[in-house]
Design a protein around this motif. Structure first.
Motif, PDB file in Angstrom:
ATOM      1  N   LEU A  63       0.812  -1.218   0.000  1.00  0.00           N
ATOM      2  CA  LEU A  63       0.000   0.000   0.000  1.00  0.00           C
ATOM      3  C   LEU A  63       0.846   1.269   0.000  1.00  0.00           C
ATOM      4  O   LEU A  63       0.304   2.370  -0.110  1.00  0.00           O
ATOM      5  CB  LEU A  63      -0.926   0.003   1.219  1.00  0.00           C
ATOM      6  N   ALA A  64       2.170   1.116   0.114  1.00  0.00           N
ATOM      7  CA  ALA A  64       3.064   2.278   0.096  1.00  0.00           C
ATOM      8  C   ALA A  64       3.775   2.439  -1.237  1.00  0.00           C
ATOM      9  O   ALA A  64       4.464   3.429  -1.461  1.00  0.00           O
ATOM     10  CB  ALA A  64       4.096   2.154   1.215  1.00  0.00           C
ATOM     11  N   THR A  65       3.616   1.445  -2.133  1.00  0.00           N
ATOM     12  CA  THR A  65       4.329   1.453  -3.406  1.00  0.00           C
ATOM     13  C   THR A  65       3.330   1.288  -4.549  1.00  0.00           C
ATOM     14  O   THR A  65       2.167   0.951  -4.348  1.00  0.00           O
ATOM     15  CB  THR A  65       5.362   0.307  -3.457  1.00  0.00           C
ATOM     16  N   GLY A  66       3.803   1.523  -5.762  1.00  0.00           N
ATOM     17  CA  GLY A  66       2.946   1.352  -6.920  1.00  0.00           C
ATOM     18  C   GLY A  66       2.690  -0.109  -7.224  1.00  0.00           C
ATOM     19  O   GLY A  66       3.428  -0.978  -6.770  1.00  0.00           O
ATOM     20  N   VAL A  68      -0.532   0.387  -6.418  1.00  0.00           N
ATOM     21  CA  VAL A  68      -1.624   0.771  -5.518  1.00  0.00           C
ATOM     22  C   VAL A  68      -1.460   2.213  -5.057  1.00  0.00           C
ATOM     23  O   VAL A  68      -2.423   2.990  -5.027  1.00  0.00           O
ATOM     24  CB  VAL A  68      -1.693  -0.183  -4.307  1.00  0.00           C
ATOM     25  N   ALA A  69      -0.248   2.583  -4.687  1.00  0.00           N
ATOM     26  CA  ALA A  69       0.007   3.924  -4.139  1.00  0.00           C
ATOM     27  C   ALA A  69       0.334   4.902  -5.260  1.00  0.00           C
ATOM     28  O   ALA A  69       1.318   4.735  -5.974  1.00  0.00           O
ATOM     29  CB  ALA A  69       1.158   3.867  -3.143  1.00  0.00           C
ATOM     30  N   ASP A  70      -0.490   5.911  -5.412  1.00  0.00           N
ATOM     31  CA  ASP A  70      -0.251   6.957  -6.397  1.00  0.00           C
ATOM     32  C   ASP A  70      -0.712   8.289  -5.807  1.00  0.00           C
ATOM     33  O   ASP A  70      -1.916   8.529  -5.728  1.00  0.00           O
ATOM     34  CB  ASP A  70      -0.983   6.651  -7.700  1.00  0.00           C
ATOM     35  N   PRO A  71       0.221   9.122  -5.333  1.00  0.00           N
ATOM     36  CA  PRO A  71       1.676   8.985  -5.419  1.00  0.00           C
ATOM     37  C   PRO A  71       2.199   7.987  -4.387  1.00  0.00           C
ATOM     38  O   PRO A  71       1.545   7.737  -3.369  1.00  0.00           O
ATOM     39  CB  PRO A  71       2.173  10.395  -5.120  1.00  0.00           C
ATOM     40  N   PRO A  72       3.384   7.417  -4.632  1.00  0.00           N
ATOM     41  CA  PRO A  72       3.930   6.440  -3.688  1.00  0.00           C
ATOM     42  C   PRO A  72       4.375   7.091  -2.391  1.00  0.00           C
ATOM     43  O   PRO A  72       4.847   8.230  -2.385  1.00  0.00           O
ATOM     44  CB  PRO A  72       5.112   5.844  -4.448  1.00  0.00           C
ATOM     45  N   TYR A  73       4.228   6.362  -1.309  1.00  0.00           N
ATOM     46  CA  TYR A  73       4.712   6.814  -0.004  1.00  0.00           C
ATOM     47  C   TYR A  73       6.171   6.405   0.183  1.00  0.00           C
ATOM     48  O   TYR A  73       6.944   7.117   0.826  1.00  0.00           O
ATOM     49  CB  TYR A  73       3.839   6.215   1.096  1.00  0.00           C
ATOM     50  N   VAL A  74       6.547   5.267  -0.389  1.00  0.00           N
ATOM     51  CA  VAL A  74       7.945   4.845  -0.402  1.00  0.00           C
ATOM     52  C   VAL A  74       8.524   5.194  -1.767  1.00  0.00           C
ATOM     53  O   VAL A  74       8.012   4.754  -2.796  1.00  0.00           O
ATOM     54  CB  VAL A  74       8.084   3.331  -0.135  1.00  0.00           C
TER      55      VAL A  74
END
Length: 206
Positions: A63-66, A68-74
């Motif tokens: 959930l912190a990376t692509g 899924v995450a946009d923008p990424p948290y990591v």
């Protein structure tokens, strides 16, 4: 390479997106994808949230990376084309697979182009790096498709030390993973990844 690029392979982004701190957006994503933290099999659980450290860390990472995450948290170094973490079926391992853009390994005849570093003007539209969760201008990219390209990549397969993962605590709200626990899991994963991946990136850049 950007002058403000951290000397590390992965890091947690402390900035803002859409006027909100990225950490708050990550917390909202945890709530929206709470089912990713549900216990499976005989895993320990409390309040509808699984407390297995490996499962918890994998969900926190996803959930912190692509994508899924946009923008990424990591965030990640431009040489990192893709980075996944998973538990191979039937094992207790935590395996990371990291793909890096590598320099050309042999001298080729003229006319072949290599990976384009961030900020490089190629004189045409470029494709984004395979599997990248970062914006195209922040990662190594392929040359324009109307030019010959020879692109080397290096795949790292890393069994990570699960003993370094924190044990999640009981959720403060039923069914919702604690942001602090997810953050701690990310920090532990990133520390393990950086210990192995950053020396390789530094060698590729030397």
């Amino acid at each position: 390479m950007p002058h403000d690029m951290p000397a590390t392979a992965f890091w947690i982004e402390a900035g803002f997106a859409h006027g909100e701190p990225l950490q708050e957006l990550y917390g909202e994503r945890l709530a929206a994808w709470r089912t990713a933290f549900a216990a499976t099999g005989d895993e320990p659980e409390a309040g509808g949230v699984g407390l297995d450290p490996v499962h918890y860390a994998l969900a926190a990472w996803e959930l912190a990376t692509g994508p899924v995450a946009d923008p990424p948290y990591v965030r990640r170094h431009p040489r990192v084309l893709d980075a996944t973490c998973h538990r191979p079926e039937g094992t207790a391992l935590l395996l990371a697979v990291v793909e890096l853009a590598a320099p050309q390994q042999v001298e080729l005849p003229g006319g072949w182009q290599d990976w384009q570093p961030p900020g490089t003007s190629t004189g045409g539209s470029t494709g984004s790096s395979t599997g990248s969760s970062m914006a195209a201008d922040q990662s190594f990219a392929v040359p324009p498709y109307d030019r010959k390209a020879a692109l080397w990549s290096l795949e790292l397969r890393l069994p990570l030390d699960t003993g370094r993962l924190p044990v999640p605590t009981r959720p403060r709200a039923g069914g919702l993973p604690n942001l602090g626990d997810a953050q701690a899991a990310l920090e532990a994963l990133i520390a393990e990844l950086n210990a192995h991946v950053w020396p390789v990136i530094a060698a590729l850049d030397s």
